[in-house]
Design a protein around this motif. Structure first.
Motif: not given
Lengths: 289, 203
Positions: B7-29
């Motif tokens: 509930r409080h952690s995305l674990g190891d997926q976080f960095q990939g999600i963050l990078t995609a979100a910084q590129d404007g990926g809607e799914w990541a945001v």
């Protein structure tokens, strides 16, 4: 210790709470039955507070779309380089302004003292003469004696009777006396006579005894110069306290010095102090020991 | 060993999600939003009243604007988001205070009314401990915490419980030292215990 709490209507808790138990309760992971004694209700309350609300899908859709647009807009206009650019522009502007001020000040000082190369000095002198500022021109030794700082042109005089004018109580003092002293210095040097005593005598109306067994030659003196001080103040030392000649004591204190040798930059109405050199005022010279 | 997504952690997926979100990926945001939005709302609802959704939207838009320049891990990201939410809440309360000062107030207006109601509810409960153990709604629990604690202590407790921040991150969000946060949270728990276990006639 607990008295203030009691005064406020609180009852001091009878049970202690260790750090680990507090941390687990604040994570909302402690069931009330497992809580430390006296903290069952607290554990239940915190566990209930840790239950998060559900996401409103309608609001989420709109917010996510706006976020995506904002991210893409922010990514297309990076903020950090722009801030650095503004900062560097600001610093560059200040640095250029500082350099300009220093350059102007140095150039002005060099032009005022005639230290610029002759062509440059000539151009600068001609340029600033239009705005009423008089600075020496190359090869124009003593020429400025006929000018005042206020731009009023004073015709130089060829009157050779400098010694007769020196010491007169002429408050206006506008007789090109500096030019005369300069001419005397030139003449004395050409004749092989000691320049300092000659100039000093001319400037002080014969009262100066430079060269007559003086103890205190000027600090920059070469044996041919006499420590003379022009102006109304006292001479602060530099080996010329024993014998000093003050000129122009009762005149306007427009600072000008006349140096011995081949270069004389004396203006009239001198009040400046020359150390180790002969200094003249156009009148009112007085020597004292 | 990979950190499980909780509930409080995305674990190891976080960095990939963050990078995609910084590129404007809607799914990541959207993932970042759905991950922390409930906690953001849970924190804001403690003091924002009816303006919770508005403040939450402002918070997320500010996050999106600063997202391309963000660097850090999951904990830092969480702390950053709640720092923005905290500032929005502070600004909201300042604006609210200015509005309240412009009109004549009665003692029961504003937050004092909420606090009085919460205390009255607690006073009317025969067994407060049993009640809080029961199926209390999260917002109700938050409201009680706010009613029973001073503002600084309630804020720290909610950042720990609702936002799931560690002590160091709470200190960073609130601008306090970690030691100060520990002291305040300890006082808060003792105060809650005193209030919740107090006999009815003492409330």
């Amino acid at each position: 210790m607990n008295r203030p709490a009691i005064a406020r209507g609180m009852r001091p808790n009878r049970h202690t709470l260790d750090e680990d138990s507090a941390s687990r309760m604040l994570q909302g992971t402690v069931h009330p039955d497992d809580a430390p004694p006296g903290y069952g209700s607290v554990a239940g309350l915190l566990a209930a507070a840790s239950v998060l609300p559900t996401v409103d899908e309608d609001a989420a859709t709109g917010t996510i779309s706006a976020m995506v647009e904002a991210v893409r807009g922010a990514a297309s206009t990076p903020q950090t380089p722009r801030r650095k650019s503004m900062l560097s522009k600001l610093l560059a502007g200040k640095a250029l302004a500082a350099i300009g001020v220093v350059a102007l000040t140095a150039s002005g000082a060099a032009a005022a003292t005639g230290s610029l190369p002759d062509p440059v000095q000539n151009v600068v002198a001609g340029a600033v003469s239009h705005v009423g500022i008089d600075i020496p021109q190359p090869g124009d030794e003593g020429h400025s004696a006929g000018h005042r700082q206020d731009g009023a042109h004073r015709p130089t005089t060829d009157d050779s009777s400098t010694s007769t004018t020196a010491g007169t109580d002429d408050s206006s003092g506008d007789h090109g006396h500096g030019q005369q002293i300069s001419d005397i210095a030139h003449q004395a040097k050409q004749d092989g006579q000691p320049v300092g005593p000659t100039v000093c005598a001319a400037a002080s109306d014969g009262k100066c005894q430079a060269g007559d067994d003086h103890k205190g030659q000027g600090s920059g003196g070469d044996g041919s110069t006499t420590s003379s001080t022009a102006g109304s103040g006292s001479n602060p030392g530099n080996g010329s306290q024993d014998h000093e000649s003050q000129a122009g004591a009762d005149h306007e204190a427009t600072s000008t010095t006349v140096t011995t040798g081949s270069q004389a930059t004396g203006e009239d109405h001198s009040g400046g102090r020359a150390e180790g050199s002969s200094t003249s005022g156009d009148s009112g010279s007085s020597g004292h020991h | 060993m990979p950190t499980p997504a909780t509930r409080h952690s995305l674990g190891d997926q976080f960095q990939g999600i963050l990078t995609a979100a910084q590129d404007g990926g809607e799914w990541a945001v959207a993932t970042l939003y759905r991950w922390l939005h409930p906690a953001v709302v849970g924190y804001l609802r403690s003091r924002a009243g009816d303006d919770v959704e508005d403040l939450a939207s402002e918070t997320w838009l500010a996050v999106a604007r600063g997202l391309p320049g963000f660097t850090g891990d999951e904990t830092a990201f969480r702390s950053w988001v709640f720092t923005i939410a905290h500032r929005r809440l502070v600004d909201h309360h300042r604006a609210k205070s200015r509005r309240l000062r412009t009109r004549s107030l009665t003692p029961d207006d504003g937050e004092g009314s909420d606090r009085s109601e919460a205390l009255a509810e607690l006073a009317g409960t025969d067994d407060p401990a049993a009640e809080v153990v029961g199926a209390m709604a999260g917002d109700e629990a938050v409201r009680r915490i706010v009613a029973l604690l001073p503002a600084d202590q309630a804020e720290i407790v909610l950042l720990r419980v609702v936002a799931g921040l560690p002590v160091e991150e709470v200190a960073a969000v609130t601008g306090r030292r970690a030691g100060t946060v520990r002291v305040l949270q300890h006082r808060a728990l003792r105060r809650l215990a005193d209030r919740l276990e107090r006999p009815v006639d003492e409330v």
